[in-house]
Design an enzyme around this catalytic site. Structure first.
Site, PDB file in Angstrom:
ATOM      1  N   SER A 158       0.827  -1.215   0.000  1.00 48.66           N
ATOM      2  CA  SER A 158       0.000   0.000   0.000  1.00 48.66           C
ATOM      3  C   SER A 158       0.861   1.265   0.000  1.00 48.66           C
ATOM      4  CB  SER A 158      -0.940  -0.032   1.217  1.00 48.66           C
ATOM      5  OG  SER A 158      -0.222  -0.380   2.375  1.00 48.66           O
ATOM      6  N   ASN A 161      -0.350   7.549   1.011  1.00 47.83           N
ATOM      7  CA  ASN A 161      -1.412   8.550   1.142  1.00 47.83           C
ATOM      8  C   ASN A 161      -2.690   8.035   1.791  1.00 47.83           C
ATOM      9  OD1 ASN A 161      -2.056   7.064  -1.114  1.00 47.83           O
ATOM     10  ND2 ASN A 161      -2.893   8.793  -2.247  1.00 47.83           N
ATOM     11  N   TYR A 162      -2.887   6.713   1.787  1.00 45.39           N
ATOM     12  CA  TYR A 162      -4.017   6.113   2.505  1.00 45.39           C
ATOM     13  C   TYR A 162      -3.523   4.824   3.161  1.00 45.39           C
ATOM     14  CZ  TYR A 162      -7.823   8.880   0.311  1.00 45.39           C
ATOM     15  OH  TYR A 162      -8.693   9.870  -0.091  1.00 45.39           O
ATOM     16  N   LYS A 184       2.673  -5.373   3.160  1.00 44.51           N
ATOM     17  CA  LYS A 184       3.857  -4.502   3.189  1.00 44.51           C
ATOM     18  C   LYS A 184       3.322  -3.071   3.143  1.00 44.51           C
ATOM     19  CE  LYS A 184       7.570  -2.107   1.966  1.00 44.51           C
ATOM     20  NZ  LYS A 184       7.180  -0.832   2.624  1.00 44.51           N
ATOM     21  N   THR A 187       6.504   2.931   4.256  1.00 45.72           N
ATOM     22  CA  THR A 187       7.290   3.272   5.448  1.00 45.72           C
ATOM     23  C   THR A 187       6.671   4.476   6.158  1.00 45.72           C
ATOM     24  OG1 THR A 187       9.247   2.250   4.563  1.00 45.72           O
ATOM     25  CG2 THR A 187       9.595   3.950   6.235  1.00 45.72           C
ATOM     26  N   ASP A 222      12.016  -5.968  -3.910  1.00 40.54           N
ATOM     27  CA  ASP A 222      12.285  -6.987  -4.932  1.00 40.54           C
ATOM     28  C   ASP A 222      12.190  -8.395  -4.332  1.00 40.54           C
ATOM     29  OD1 ASP A 222      12.698  -4.925  -6.660  1.00 40.54           O
ATOM     30  OD2 ASP A 222      14.879  -5.143  -6.791  1.00 40.54           O
ATOM     31  N   GLU A 257      -2.779  -0.392  -9.074  1.00 38.91           N
ATOM     32  CA  GLU A 257      -3.448   0.915  -9.106  1.00 38.91           C
ATOM     33  C   GLU A 257      -2.343   1.950  -8.976  1.00 38.91           C
ATOM     34  OE1 GLU A 257      -6.416   1.317  -9.973  1.00 38.91           O
ATOM     35  OE2 GLU A 257      -7.415  -0.583  -9.503  1.00 38.91           O
ATOM     36  N   ARG A 290      -3.370  12.721  -3.871  1.00 38.93           N
ATOM     37  CA  ARG A 290      -4.335  11.649  -4.147  1.00 38.93           C
ATOM     38  C   ARG A 290      -4.198  11.285  -5.613  1.00 38.93           C
ATOM     39  NH1 ARG A 290      -8.707  14.404  -4.342  1.00 38.93           N
ATOM     40  NH2 ARG A 290     -10.098  12.611  -4.441  1.00 38.93           N
ATOM     41  N   CYS A 291      -4.213   9.975  -5.889  1.00 37.24           N
ATOM     42  CA  CYS A 291      -4.077   9.564  -7.289  1.00 37.24           C
ATOM     43  C   CYS A 291      -5.205  10.138  -8.129  1.00 37.24           C
ATOM     44  CB  CYS A 291      -4.057   8.046  -7.397  1.00 37.24           C
ATOM     45  SG  CYS A 291      -5.526   7.302  -6.712  1.00 37.24           S
ATOM     46  N   THR A 292      -6.385  10.304  -7.500  1.00 33.57           N
ATOM     47  CA  THR A 292      -7.554  10.773  -8.238  1.00 33.57           C
ATOM     48  C   THR A 292      -7.720  12.290  -8.183  1.00 33.57           C
ATOM     49  OG1 THR A 292      -8.779  10.360  -6.229  1.00 33.57           O
ATOM     50  CG2 THR A 292      -8.972   8.684  -7.935  1.00 33.57           C
ATOM     51  N   ARG A 444     -12.474   8.257  -6.005  1.00 29.71           N
ATOM     52  CA  ARG A 444     -12.605   6.801  -6.053  1.00 29.71           C
ATOM     53  C   ARG A 444     -13.996   6.312  -5.658  1.00 29.71           C
ATOM     54  NH1 ARG A 444      -9.794   3.379  -1.649  1.00 29.71           N
ATOM     55  NH2 ARG A 444      -9.269   5.500  -1.023  1.00 29.71           N
TER      56      ARG A 444
HETATM   57  P1  NAP Z   1       5.536   4.320  -4.077  1.00 24.60           P
HETATM   58  O1  NAP Z   1       6.765   5.050  -3.763  1.00 24.60           O
HETATM   59  O2  NAP Z   1       5.448   3.602  -5.365  1.00 24.60           O
HETATM   60  O3  NAP Z   1       5.316   3.312  -2.844  1.00 24.60           O
HETATM   61  C1  NAP Z   1       4.191   2.471  -2.759  1.00 24.60           C
HETATM   62  C2  NAP Z   1       4.520   1.251  -1.922  1.00 24.60           C
HETATM   63  O4  NAP Z   1       5.497   0.461  -2.626  1.00 24.60           O
HETATM   64  C3  NAP Z   1       5.136   1.566  -0.564  1.00 24.60           C
HETATM   65  O5  NAP Z   1       4.698   0.609   0.353  1.00 24.60           O
HETATM   66  C4  NAP Z   1       6.636   1.408  -0.843  1.00 24.60           C
HETATM   67  O6  NAP Z   1       7.378   1.130   0.331  1.00 24.60           O
HETATM   68  C5  NAP Z   1       6.601   0.213  -1.769  1.00 24.60           C
HETATM   69  N1  NAP Z   1       7.793   0.058  -2.616  1.00 24.60           N
HETATM   70  C6  NAP Z   1       8.752   0.966  -2.916  1.00 24.60           C
HETATM   71  N2  NAP Z   1       9.673   0.413  -3.734  1.00 24.60           N
HETATM   72  C7  NAP Z   1       9.279  -0.867  -3.966  1.00 24.60           C
HETATM   73  C8  NAP Z   1       9.803  -1.947  -4.728  1.00 24.60           C
HETATM   74  N3  NAP Z   1      10.920  -1.842  -5.447  1.00 24.60           N
HETATM   75  N4  NAP Z   1       9.129  -3.107  -4.739  1.00 24.60           N
HETATM   76  C9  NAP Z   1       7.979  -3.253  -4.040  1.00 24.60           C
HETATM   77  N5  NAP Z   1       7.445  -2.273  -3.284  1.00 24.60           N
HETATM   78  C10 NAP Z   1       8.078  -1.091  -3.242  1.00 24.60           C
HETATM   79  O7  NAP Z   1       4.258   5.273  -4.017  1.00 24.60           O
HETATM   80  P2  NAP Z   1       3.857   6.322  -2.896  1.00 24.60           P
HETATM   81  O8  NAP Z   1       4.803   7.472  -2.965  1.00 24.60           O
HETATM   82  O9  NAP Z   1       3.670   5.622  -1.580  1.00 24.60           O
HETATM   83  O10 NAP Z   1       2.404   6.761  -3.384  1.00 24.60           O
HETATM   84  C11 NAP Z   1       2.223   7.796  -4.323  1.00 24.60           C
HETATM   85  C12 NAP Z   1       1.921   7.247  -5.691  1.00 24.60           C
HETATM   86  O11 NAP Z   1       0.919   6.277  -5.598  1.00 24.60           O
HETATM   87  C13 NAP Z   1       1.386   8.295  -6.638  1.00 24.60           C
HETATM   88  O12 NAP Z   1       1.947   8.109  -7.912  1.00 24.60           O
HETATM   89  C14 NAP Z   1      -0.106   7.996  -6.677  1.00 24.60           C
HETATM   90  O13 NAP Z   1      -0.738   8.445  -7.847  1.00 24.60           O
HETATM   91  C15 NAP Z   1      -0.113   6.533  -6.539  1.00 24.60           C
HETATM   92  N6  NAP Z   1      -1.386   6.071  -5.994  1.00 24.60           N
HETATM   93  C16 NAP Z   1      -2.264   5.472  -6.833  1.00 24.60           C
HETATM   94  C17 NAP Z   1      -3.500   5.059  -6.371  1.00 24.60           C
HETATM   95  C18 NAP Z   1      -4.507   4.408  -7.272  1.00 24.60           C
HETATM   96  O14 NAP Z   1      -5.437   3.815  -6.749  1.00 24.60           O
HETATM   97  N7  NAP Z   1      -4.382   4.491  -8.586  1.00 24.60           N
HETATM   98  C19 NAP Z   1      -3.835   5.260  -5.037  1.00 24.60           C
HETATM   99  C20 NAP Z   1      -2.920   5.869  -4.211  1.00 24.60           C
HETATM  100  C21 NAP Z   1      -1.685   6.274  -4.708  1.00 24.60           C
HETATM  101  P3  NAP Z   1       8.252   2.294   1.029  1.00 24.60           P
HETATM  102  O15 NAP Z   1       7.271   3.291   1.520  1.00 24.60           O
HETATM  103  O16 NAP Z   1       8.974   1.576   2.084  1.00 24.60           O
HETATM  104  O17 NAP Z   1       9.150   2.855  -0.026  1.00 24.60           O
HETATM  105  O1  G3P Z   2      -4.867   8.142  -4.014  1.00 21.50           O
HETATM  106  C1  G3P Z   2      -5.756   7.212  -3.441  1.00 21.50           C
HETATM  107  C2  G3P Z   2      -6.906   6.960  -4.340  1.00 21.50           C
HETATM  108  O2  G3P Z   2      -7.378   5.684  -4.180  1.00 21.50           O
HETATM  109  C3  G3P Z   2      -7.928   8.062  -4.224  1.00 21.50           C
HETATM  110  O3  G3P Z   2      -8.964   7.864  -3.366  1.00 21.50           O
HETATM  111  O4  G3P Z   2     -11.053   8.490  -2.258  1.00 21.50           O
HETATM  112  O5  G3P Z   2      -9.191  10.139  -2.413  1.00 21.50           O
HETATM  113  O6  G3P Z   2     -10.471   9.527  -4.438  1.00 21.50           O
HETATM  114  P1  G3P Z   2      -9.988   9.081  -3.110  1.00 21.50           P
END
Ligand code: NAP
Ligand code: G3P
Length: 483
Positions: A158, A161-162, A184, A187, A222, A257, A290-292, A444
Site C-alpha cells: 500500500s 497517502n491512505y 507490506k 514506510t 524486490d 493501481e 491523491r491519485c484521483t 474513487r
Molecule cells: P511508491 O513510492 O510507489 O510506494 C508504494 C509502496 O510500494 C510503498 O509501500 C513502498 O514502500 C513500496 N515500494 C517501494 N519500492 C518498492 C519496490 N521496489 N518493490 C515493491 N514495493 C516497493 O508510491 P507512494 O509514494 O507511496 O504513493 C504515491 C503514488 O501512488 C502516486 O503516484 C499515486 O498516484 C499513486 N497512488 C495510486 C492510487 C490508485 O489507486 N491508482 C492510489 C494511491 C496512490 P516504502 O514506503 O517503504 O518505499
Molecule cells: O490516491 C488514493 C486513491 O485511491 C484516491 O482515493 O477516495 O481520495 O479519491 P480518493
C-alpha cells in the site's frame, strides 16, 4: 499499559500471530510536519520475511476451510473495533502522514465501512451451474459446477497517502476470498497500518492469516515480489514501482493501481460555480496527494476567464497549516516530494505560464498554487505533481480538450462539466480512462464501485466485489451422469 505491538516507541511486526521485532536496525518513521520521531518499525531480514511467508502459507488452507459466515463475523468485529479506535488511530495517522485531522478520521471511518461492506459482500460470491446441452451435440447428462476458490497467499503493498484505507481495501477482500495475506505497508504510514493489523488480530483472525512485513521498499521490495510463495500481488503506488514489479513477477497475477493525471474538461454551458467548487476540492484536498486528484483543468477559451476567477477565489480561501489545525493544505510527505513540486512550478514559470496565486514554500509546506495559460510544452501539463498545484490549460474546442486529455501516459479518471448530457456521454466514451465523472470531481468512492486505471494508471479492477473476484479464481467440476 502493556502494548504487545511495541516496546517503547519501537513497533513490531505481526508474524504468525505474534508481535516480533526485527534483527536489523529498525527504520525511523518521522512526522512530516516537524521532523520529530513518531516511532520505529522493523527492517525485516530475508529470513524474517521467509518466516512471514511460511506462516501465511501454513495458515491459508485452514482459513479457506473456515465457513464464510465465520470469516465474515471476524471482519465485522474488526470493523467494529476500528470504529471504536477511530479517534486514536486517526490521530497517529494525521501525525504520520501529515493528513489533516478531519480527513484522517474520515479515512479510518471509511475503512470501517469498507470492511463491513466486504464482510457482507463476501457472503454472496456464489458459483453457477453451466449445462452442457446449450452447446451443439451435448445433452443434459453433463454439466459443470463452477465455484470460486482462493488464490493462496496475497501480497498487499500500500502507498503512503491512505495507509489504513488502501491496506484494508486489499486485506478485507483477500480474507473474504479465503486467502492469507502479507501486508507490506508504506514506510511513512507503517505505524498506522500496524494499528490496522492489530485490529484484525484482536478481532480473532487466526495466527498466520494476516502478517505484516516492514522495511524500506527499496530494500525488501524486490525480495518480496519475487518470493516463491506469493500467489497474487495487489499493489497501489507509483507507476515507476508498479512497472518495476510487473517486469519481475512472470506469471504471478497482479492488480495495479498507479499514478494519474486526471483532467477536468469544462464546457461552455457548465455551471461554473459548481465546477469551480468541485475542481478546487478535487485538486487540493490532502494537498493534492491523491491519485484521483484533479491534476489539470481543460477550459474552453470562451468561459476560461470567468472560471479562472471562480477557482482563484476558492483557492485563496483554502487554509494552509499543520495537520492538527483545521486546514486543507498541509506539509507534503517529505522534502523530496516538495522539491519535485517546486521543479514543476519553476518550469511552468520559466516557460511563461501565468501564476495566479501561490508559489510560496516553507520547507515541505507548499502553499496552494494555481496557474493559468499552461501549455503543452510545460512539464505541469503532463507530470503528476502529487502536491497542491493546479494547471489550467485553455482549449479552443472540445476536440482539442479530448486530444490533450488522451495524450497523457496516464488513464485513471476524468471529469466533464456540462449541462448537456448528450455531449457528456459522447465525450465520456472517447476519454481513455477507467472512469469519467459527469459534473463531479474525480474520486474513487463509493468503494463498491469499480475502480481502475488504464495505460500507465493500472491493471485490473478494484472495488469491493471486483477485488474479491480478482483475489479468487473459478474452479470447475464437470459432472457426467449415467447415459
Ligand atoms: P511508491 O513510492 O510507489 O510506494 C508504494 C509502496 O510500494 C510503498 O509501500 C513502498 O514502500 C513500496 N515500494 C517501494 N519500492 C518498492 C519496490 N521496489 N518493490 C515493491 N514495493 C516497493 O508510491 P507512494 O509514494 O507511496 O504513493 C504515491 C503514488 O501512488 C502516486 O503516484 C499515486 O498516484 C499513486 N497512488 C495510486 C492510487 C490508485 O489507486 N491508482 C492510489 C494511491 C496512490 P516504502 O514506503 O517503504 O518505499
Ligand atoms: O490516491 C488514493 C486513491 O485511491 C484516491 O482515493 O477516495 O481520495 O479519491 P480518493
Amino acid at each position: 499499559m502493556f502494548d504487545p505491538m511495541k516496546k517503547g516507541n519501537a513497533y513490531c511486526c505481526l508474524i504468525n500471530g505474534h508481535w516480533q521485532e526485527g534483527s536489523l536496525a529498525p527504520v525511523e518513521v518521522t512526522r512530516p510536519a516537524d521532523g520529530g520521531l513518531l516511532g520505529t518499525v522493523p527492517a525485516l531480514s530475508h529470513k524474517e520475511v521467509d518466516a512471514a511467508f511460511r506462516a501465511a502459507k501454513a495458515a491459508q488452507k485452514q482459513w479457506a476451510e473456515t465457513p464464510i459466515s465465520v470469516r465474515s463475523a471476524i471482519l465485522h468485529e474488526a470493523s467494529f473495533l476500528l470504529e471504536e479506535k477511530a479517534e486514536a488511530i486517526a490521530s497517529i495517522l494525521s501525525q504520520e502522514i501529515s493528513k489533516d485531522m478531519a480527513s484522517s478520521l474520515s479515512e479510518v471511518k471509511r475503512t470501517a465501512d469498507f470492511i463491513r461492506f466486504t464482510a457482507d459482500e463476501g457472503k454472496h460470491m456464489e458459483g453457477e451451474m453451466v449445462g452442457a446441452d446449450s452447446f451443439p451435440g451435448f445433452n443434459k447428462k453433463r454439466f459443470s459446477i463452477v465455484t470460486r476458490v482462493p488464490l493462496g497467499v496475497v501480497l498487499a503493498i500500500s502507498p503512503f497517502n491512505y495507509p489504513v484505507n488502501l491496506s484494508a481495501s486489499k486485506i478485507a477482500p483477500a480474507l473474504m476470498a479465503g486467502n492469507s495475506v502479507i501486508l507490506k505497508p508504506p514506510t511513512s504510514g507503517a505505524i498506522s497500518a500496524l494499528h490496522l493489523a492489530a485490529v484484525f488480530h484482536e478481532a480473532g483472525l487466526p495466527a498466520g492469516v494476516l502478517n505484516t512485513v516492514t522495511g524500506r521498499g527499496s530494500d525488501i521490495g524486490d525480495y518480496l515480489v519475487t518470493h516463491p510463495m506469493v500467489d497474487f500481488i495487489s499493489f497501489t503506488g507509483s507507476t515507476a514501482v508498479g512497472k518495476r514489479i510487473a517486469r519481475q513477477v512472470g506469471m504471478v497475477p497482479l492488480l495495479l493501481e498507479l499514478g494519474g493525471k486526471d483532467a477536468a474538461l469544462v464546457l461552455e454551458d457548465a455551471d461554473l460555480d459548481d465546477a469551480a467548487k468541485d475542481i478546487v476540492s478535487g485538486a487540493y484536498s490532502y494537498s493534492g496527494q491523491r491519485c484521483t486528484a484533479v491534476k489539470r483543468v481543460l477550459a474552453l477559451e470562451s468561459i476560461a476567464d470567468a472560471l479562472v476567477e471562480k477557482i482563484k477565489e476558492r483557492v485563496l480561501a483554502l487554509k494552509t497549516g499543520m495537520p492538527h489545525e483545521k486546514v486543507q493544505v498541509t506539509p507534503l510527505i517529505n522534502d523530496k516530494a516538495a522539491d519535485y513540486v517546486q521543479e514543476l512550478i519553476d518550469d511552468a514559470i520559466e516557460k511563461g505560464a501565468t501564476l495566479i496565486c501561490g508559489n510560496k514554500r516553507e520547507k515541505n509546506l507548499i502553499y496552494p498554487t494555481l496557474f493559468d495559460n499552461v501549455t503543452t510544452d510545460m512539464r505541469l501539463a503532463w507530470e503528476e505533481p502529487f502536491g497542491p498545484v493546479l494547471p489550467i490549460m485553455r482549449i479552443q474546442d472540445v476536440e482539442e480538450g479530448i486530444d490533450i486529455a488522451n495524450r497523457s501516459e496516464y488513464g485513471l479518471q476524468a471529469s466533464v462539466f456540462t449541462k448537456n448530457i448528450d455531449s457528456a456521454f459522447s465525450i465520456a466514451e472517447r476519454l481513455e480512462v477507467g472512469t469519467v465523472h459527469i459534473n463531479n470531481k474525480t474520486e474513487r468512492g463509493p468503494d463498491h464501485f469499480p475502480f481502475l486505471g488504464v495505460k500507465s494508471s493500472g491493471m485490473g479492477t478494484q472495488g469491493i466485489r471486483y477485488s474479491i473476484e480478482a483475489m479468487s479464481r473459478r474452479k470447475v467440476v464437470v459432472v457426467n451422469l449415467e447415459p
